[in-house]
Structure formats: structure tokens, C-alpha cells
Design a protein around this motif. Structure first.
Motif, PDB file in Angstrom:
ATOM      1  N   UNK A  35      13.750  10.781  -3.276  1.00 54.07           N
ATOM      2  CA  UNK A  35      12.804   9.744  -3.673  1.00 54.07           C
ATOM      3  C   UNK A  35      11.497  10.423  -4.064  1.00 54.07           C
ATOM      4  N   UNK A  36      11.039  10.136  -5.273  1.00 54.97           N
ATOM      5  CA  UNK A  36       9.759  10.657  -5.759  1.00 54.97           C
ATOM      6  C   UNK A  36       8.735   9.537  -5.672  1.00 54.97           C
ATOM      7  N   UNK A  37       7.540   9.862  -5.189  1.00 52.28           N
ATOM      8  CA  UNK A  37       6.473   8.880  -5.062  1.00 52.28           C
ATOM      9  C   UNK A  37       5.371   9.235  -6.045  1.00 52.28           C
ATOM     10  N   UNK A  38       4.913   8.235  -6.808  1.00 52.90           N
ATOM     11  CA  UNK A  38       3.824   8.440  -7.760  1.00 52.90           C
ATOM     12  C   UNK A  38       2.609   7.659  -7.280  1.00 52.90           C
ATOM     13  N   UNK A  39       1.510   8.379  -7.125  1.00 47.77           N
ATOM     14  CA  UNK A  39       0.254   7.764  -6.707  1.00 47.77           C
ATOM     15  C   UNK A  39      -0.508   7.338  -7.949  1.00 47.77           C
ATOM     16  N   UNK A  40      -0.891   6.070  -8.025  1.00 49.18           N
ATOM     17  CA  UNK A  40      -1.584   5.551  -9.203  1.00 49.18           C
ATOM     18  C   UNK A  40      -2.825   4.774  -8.818  1.00 49.18           C
ATOM     19  N   UNK A  41      -3.897   5.471  -8.449  1.00 50.46           N
ATOM     20  CA  UNK A  41      -5.102   4.761  -8.025  1.00 50.46           C
ATOM     21  C   UNK A  41      -5.766   4.030  -9.188  1.00 50.46           C
ATOM     22  N   UNK A  42      -6.378   2.891  -8.873  1.00 52.62           N
ATOM     23  CA  UNK A  42      -7.078   2.111  -9.886  1.00 52.62           C
ATOM     24  C   UNK A  42      -8.587   2.265  -9.772  1.00 52.62           C
ATOM     25  N   UNK A  43      -9.055   2.892  -8.702  1.00 49.06           N
ATOM     26  CA  UNK A  43     -10.494   3.031  -8.488  1.00 49.06           C
ATOM     27  C   UNK A  43     -10.775   4.304  -7.692  1.00 49.06           C
ATOM     28  N   UNK A  44     -12.034   4.704  -7.681  1.00 48.70           N
ATOM     29  CA  UNK A  44     -12.462   5.861  -6.892  1.00 48.70           C
ATOM     30  C   UNK A  44     -12.645   5.378  -5.463  1.00 48.70           C
ATOM     31  N   UNK A  45     -11.629   5.627  -4.648  1.00 47.48           N
ATOM     32  CA  UNK A  45     -11.656   5.223  -3.245  1.00 47.48           C
ATOM     33  C   UNK A  45     -10.473   5.849  -2.522  1.00 47.48           C
ATOM     34  N   UNK A  46     -10.420   5.670  -1.220  1.00 48.64           N
ATOM     35  CA  UNK A  46      -9.309   6.145  -0.407  1.00 48.64           C
ATOM     36  C   UNK A  46      -8.235   5.054  -0.356  1.00 48.64           C
ATOM     37  N   UNK A  47      -6.994   5.468  -0.498  1.00 48.30           N
ATOM     38  CA  UNK A  47      -5.863   4.545  -0.457  1.00 48.30           C
ATOM     39  C   UNK A  47      -4.930   4.944   0.681  1.00 48.30           C
ATOM     40  N   UNK A  48      -4.292   3.963   1.283  1.00 44.13           N
ATOM     41  CA  UNK A  48      -3.236   4.229   2.252  1.00 44.13           C
ATOM     42  C   UNK A  48      -2.186   3.149   2.098  1.00 44.13           C
ATOM     43  N   UNK A  49      -0.967   3.497   2.408  1.00 45.11           N
ATOM     44  CA  UNK A  49       0.123   2.548   2.283  1.00 45.11           C
ATOM     45  C   UNK A  49       1.325   3.025   3.066  1.00 45.11           C
TER      46      UNK A  49
END
Length: 82
Positions: A35-49
Motif C-alpha cells: 500500500x502506497x500512501x500519498x500525502x496531499x496537503x491543502x494548506x501550510x499546517x500540520x496534518x495527522x490522520x
């Protein structure tokens, strides 16, 4: 097995086609896939999921993901003086 990500952490079984959820086929009670995961942020911030791995009759396994959205830098185009 259903692998479910988020809109920020999309998943793929082939490394090309990404979605919020993919299904890994089972055969004889076994399943195997990368499984490959692609990170696609929409803003300058920290993301978690969380990416969940679920199958009927099995305990769901969760994988925590995090990333930092950063400002893109675009160098100036070549400008010719007049």
C-alpha cells in the motif's frame, strides 16, 4: 481487506491510482499487497490522520500518519529588461 485513508492521506495498491479507500483481494484467507500512501496537503499546517485496515471477522488495524504542509517556492521566470 479494505484499506481506508483520508482526503489528505490517499492510498493506492499500484502506486499510480490513489483514492480514499482501496480493496485488497483475498484468496484462501490470505491477502498481500504493498500500500502506497500519498500525502496531499491543502494548506501550510500540520496534518495527522489514520489509515485503517479492516476485514470481516478480523480486528481492524490502524496506522497513524502525519505530515507538514509547506509553502511552495516558485523561482521567478526569466525576465528580459526593456
Amino acid at each position: 481487506i479494505t484499506v481506508t485513508g483520508t482526503s489528505d492521506f490517499m492510498v493506492s495498491t499500484d502506486g499510480t491510482n490513489f483514492a480514499t479507500s482501496v480493496v485488497v483481494p483475498q484468496s484462501g484467507g490470505s491477502a498481500s499487497a504493498t500500500i502506497t500512501v500519498k500525502f496531499g496537503p491543502a494548506a501550510v499546517q500540520t496534518y495527522s490522520g489514520t489509515i485503517s485496515n479492516a476485514s470481516t471477522g478480523a480486528t481492524t488495524q490502524n496506522v497513524a500518519c502525519s505530515g507538514e504542509g509547506v509553502q511552495w517556492f516558485f523561482p521567478p521566470t526569466n525576465l528580459v529588461g526593456s
